[in-house]
Design an enzyme around this catalytic site. Structure first.
Site, short mmCIF file in Angstrom:
data_model
loop_
_atom_site.label_atom_id
_atom_site.label_comp_id
_atom_site.label_asym_id
_atom_site.label_seq_id
_atom_site.Cartn_x
_atom_site.Cartn_y
_atom_site.Cartn_z
N CYS A 69 13.69 9.83 -3.56
CA CYS A 69 14.07 11.01 -4.36
C CYS A 69 13.04 11.40 -5.42
CB CYS A 69 15.43 10.78 -5.01
SG CYS A 69 15.36 9.62 -6.38
N MET A 72 7.88 -3.36 -7.35
CA MET A 72 6.56 -3.19 -6.72
C MET A 72 6.07 -1.77 -6.96
SD MET A 72 6.62 -5.26 -3.14
CE MET A 72 4.98 -4.74 -2.64
N LYS A 106 2.20 -2.92 -12.67
CA LYS A 106 2.19 -4.16 -13.46
C LYS A 106 0.80 -4.80 -13.47
CE LYS A 106 5.42 -6.10 -10.99
NZ LYS A 106 5.55 -4.99 -10.00
N GLU A 161 1.93 -11.94 -10.96
CA GLU A 161 2.93 -12.39 -9.97
C GLU A 161 3.62 -13.68 -10.42
OE1 GLU A 161 3.62 -10.44 -7.54
OE2 GLU A 161 1.81 -9.52 -6.70
P1 ADP Z 1 2.44 -3.49 -9.24
O1 ADP Z 1 1.58 -4.61 -9.77
O2 ADP Z 1 3.58 -3.16 -10.18
O3 ADP Z 1 2.91 -3.72 -7.83
P2 ADP Z 1 -0.05 -2.05 -9.10
O4 ADP Z 1 -0.66 -2.13 -10.47
O5 ADP Z 1 -0.58 -2.99 -8.07
O6 ADP Z 1 1.54 -2.16 -9.22
O7 ADP Z 1 -0.25 -0.57 -8.50
C1 ADP Z 1 0.11 0.59 -9.19
C2 ADP Z 1 -0.45 1.78 -8.45
O8 ADP Z 1 0.19 1.92 -7.19
C3 ADP Z 1 -0.21 3.12 -9.12
O9 ADP Z 1 -1.17 3.39 -10.12
C4 ADP Z 1 -0.34 4.09 -7.95
O10 ADP Z 1 -1.68 4.45 -7.75
C5 ADP Z 1 0.07 3.26 -6.73
N1 ADP Z 1 1.38 3.61 -6.13
C6 ADP Z 1 1.67 3.51 -4.81
N2 ADP Z 1 2.96 3.81 -4.58
C7 ADP Z 1 3.53 4.08 -5.75
C8 ADP Z 1 4.86 4.44 -6.17
N3 ADP Z 1 5.88 4.54 -5.31
N4 ADP Z 1 5.09 4.66 -7.48
C9 ADP Z 1 4.08 4.55 -8.36
N5 ADP Z 1 2.82 4.21 -8.04
C10 ADP Z 1 2.53 3.98 -6.75
ZN ZN Z 2 15.79 7.54 -5.61
#
Ligand code: ADP
Ligand code: ZN
Length: 195
Positions: free
Chosen positions: A152, A20, A24, A93
């Site tokens: 971290c 997550m 993606k 998803e």
């Molecule tokens: P996924 O579909 O993999 O869940 P999304 O495309 O919905 O990811 O969201 C990616 C965005 O989430 C990043 O561009 C950033 O703005 C935000 N974000 C929030 N928390 C994090 C994190 N721990 N690491 C990286 N991005 C994060």
């Molecule tokens: Zn870590």
């Protein structure tokens, strides 16, 4: 960077995986937007299970949006594929769909069309997520993204499940009525599963 097979006449499957918050959905939306600029007809889907955000949109955690069709199962996608004209199939998803989606993706790719999937490669236990590893195996292109570990700040490959403020137990059910649940990105070292 080599940019996939978007200029190829041949069909293919590409899959975007990671934990997550890895970006993606953002990456899937980016690829679909590029396909649309190339005047390709895109059919986009997501499983209806994921209704955290708007129902007929794929939405990323940073607010990017793409119109899509919400489906309750893979067979519904098959109906659209049979009845609609399109060049590109996109599914967000994908881990929430049944095994049937593998054959559907193969069939679409064999029709010389481009398939773009995105989904979690591991569940909260850090184990392969149902059909996603199988899709990775048959895909022409696999993109494995990382998030940032919330402990971290190193690259995160896993999704930490937190229930009532504590790391989830291995055997915790998928749906816990009344529990206060959250998820965050973690690296291998910081990811915790209580046995
Ligand atoms: P996924 O579909 O993999 O869940 P999304 O495309 O919905 O990811 O969201 C990616 C965005 O989430 C990043 O561009 C950033 O703005 C935000 N974000 C929030 N928390 C994090 C994190 N721990 N690491 C990286 N991005 C994060
Ligand atoms: Zn870590």
């Amino acid at each position: 960077m080599m940019d996939f097979i978007e200029y190829s006449k041949n069909g293919s499957i590409e899959i975007i995986v990671g934990p997550m918050y890895a970006g993606k959905s953002e990456e899937l939306i980016r690829r679909v937007n590029r396909a649309k600029i190339a005047n390709l007809r895109v059919l986009s889907f997501k499983p209806a299970i994921d209704n955290r955000y708007s129902d007929n949109h794929i939405t990323s955690h940073n607010g990017k949006k793409l119109e899509c069709i919400s489906v309750t199962n893979a067979a519904e996608i098959l109906q659209y594929i049979i009845n609609e004209e399109f060049d590109v199939l996109s599914i967000d998803e994908v881990q929430f769909l049944e095994e049937e989606i593998i054959g559907i993706c193969q069939r679409v790719a064999d029709m010389d069309k481009r398939v773009i999937c995105s989904g979690l490669d591991m569940d909260f236990r850090g184990e392969p997520f149902k059909i996603v590893p199988d899709l990775m195996a048959i895909a022409e292109n696999v993109t494995k993204l990382t998030a940032i570990c919330m402990k971290c700040k190193m690259p995160a490959t896993r999704t930490q499940r937190i229930v009532n403020g504590k790391p989830a137990k291995y055997d915790d059910p998928t749906i816990m009525v009344g529990a206060n649940e959250s998820y965050e990105a973690r690296c291998r070292a910081c990811h915790e599963v209580i046995k």
